[in-house]
Design an enzyme around this catalytic site. Structure first.
Site, mmCIF file in Angstrom:
data_model
loop_
_atom_site.group_PDB
_atom_site.id
_atom_site.type_symbol
_atom_site.label_atom_id
_atom_site.label_comp_id
_atom_site.label_asym_id
_atom_site.label_seq_id
_atom_site.Cartn_x
_atom_site.Cartn_y
_atom_site.Cartn_z
ATOM 1 N N HIS A 115 9.352 -5.027 -2.822
ATOM 2 C CA HIS A 115 9.585 -4.823 -1.390
ATOM 3 C C HIS A 115 8.900 -5.882 -0.536
ATOM 4 C CE1 HIS A 115 10.593 -0.296 -2.222
ATOM 5 N NE2 HIS A 115 11.571 -1.115 -2.542
ATOM 6 N N ALA A 226 -4.151 8.046 -10.126
ATOM 7 C CA ALA A 226 -3.913 6.798 -10.867
ATOM 8 C C ALA A 226 -5.113 6.383 -11.714
ATOM 9 C CB ALA A 226 -3.559 5.697 -9.865
#
Ligand code: OAD
Length: 239
Positions: A115, A226
Site C-alpha cells: 500500500h 504479534a
C-alpha cells in the site's frame, strides 16, 4: 499455546504477510476496531483522491500526523524476531500492508510495501518520488515543477501498482510457509493473499488475538499478539 501441529524447521521459503496489528505494539493505531483510525477520521475526507483534490492541505495534514505518530513508536520484539528468522531461513520475505516503515526500521531488507509508504511523496505530473525518512515533516509540499505532491500510498478507490501485486503473487505462490499477522483481512486484493498461499500449497498460519474473516482457512491459528505469537513461532523454528 505450546504445541503446533507442524514442524517449521522443514520450511525453506517463508512469507510474512503483515497488517496494522503488527504495528499495534509499536504504538501505531490500527484502522478498525477499538482505537481504529477510521472510527475517528472518515476515509472519504482524508484518504482518497477526491478528498485530496478538494482539500489537499487537510489530507496532507492528516498524513503528517500519521508520520508523527509512526515516529513516536519504534519496532517491537516481534519485528526483530522476524529479522532473526530472516537470518536463519534466508528465503524469507515480508509483504506488508503497512505504510509506516516499521519493518525497515527493524532492519528487514526484503519488504514489499503493498500500500505504499508514508515516507514517500509523488509528483503526479513528473512521476518523481521524494523520500524523507528523517522527520515527520516534508520541507515542501510541492514538486520542483510546481505541482502539489501526494503521498505515494494506495488510498481508498486507488488501484494497486501492477508490478507490486505481481511481485507479491509470485512470492506467495512459491512460499511453503505463509504467516499472516495482524490483519483483519477485509481489504482486497491483499485479503485474497492467504487463500492464494493456501491454494499454492503453503502451510498457513494466522497470528492475531482476534478471529478474522479468513481464520477458518488457516492450518494453524495463534491467538496472541504479534510479539508473543512470533516468539512461539521462532521457538518452533529454532528448537
Ligand atoms: P485493520 O485495522 O483492519 O486490522 C487490524 C488487525 O490487527 C485486527 O484483526 C486486529 O485484531 C489485529 N491486531 C490488533 N492488535 C494486534 C496485535 N498486537 N498483534 C496482532 N494483531 C493485532 O488493519 P489492516 O488489516 O492492516 O489501507 O487494514 C488493511 C488496510 O485497510 C490498511 O492497509 C489500510 C486500511 O484502510 C490503506 O491505507 C490503503
Amino acid at each position: 499455546m505450546d504445541n503446533f501441529n507442524f514442524s517449521p524447521s522443514s520450511f525453506k521459503n517463508i512469507v510474512f504477510f503483515t497488517g496494522a496489528g503488527m504495528s499495534a505494539e509499536s504504538g501505531v493505531p490500527t484502522y478498525r476496531g477499538r482505537g481504529g483510525i477510521w472510527n475517528e477520521y472518515k476515509w472519504e475526507e482524508y484518504a482518497c483522491e477526491s478528498a485530496f483534490r478538494s482539500n489537499p492541505d487537510l489530507v496532507l495534514d492528516f498524513h503528517e500526523l500519521r508520520r508523527i505518530e509512526a515516529l513516536k513508536g519504534k519496532p517491537h520484539k516481534g519485528h526483530f524476531i522476524i529479522n532473526e528468522i530472516e537470518d536463519i531461513i534466508k528465503n524469507t520475505s515480508i509483504i506488508t500492508q503497512n505504510i509506516d516503515g516499521m519493518h525497515q526500521r527493524a532492519n528487514s531488507k526484503d519488504v514489499l510495501e503493498l500500500h505504499g509508504s508514508l515516507w514517500k511523496m509523488r509528483c503526479e505530473t513528473e512521476g518523481t518520488i521524494y523520500e524523507d525518512l528523517d522527520n515527520g515533516k516534508y520541507s515542501s509540499r510541492y514538486c520542483d515543477c510546481g505541482n502539489i505532491l501526494r503521498p505515494d500510498i494506495i488510498w481508498f478507490q486507488d488501484i494497486l501498482k501492477e508490478k507490486v501485486v505481481q511481485n507479491a503473487i509470485s512470492m506467495i505462490s512459491s512460499c511453503d510457509l505463509f504467516v499472516s499477522i495482524g490483519t483483519s483481512a477485509v481489504v482486497y486484493p491483499a485479503a485474497g493473499f492467504p487463500r492464494l498461499a493456501k491454494d499454492s500449497g503453503a502451510f498457513c498460519i494466522e497470528i492475531n488475538p482476534e478471529k478474522t474473516e479468513l481464520s477458518q482457512i488457516f492450518d494453524e491459528v495463534i491467538r496472541e499478539k504479534a510479539s508473543n505469537g512470533l516468539a512461539l513461532l521462532k521457538k518452533q523454528i529454532t528448537d
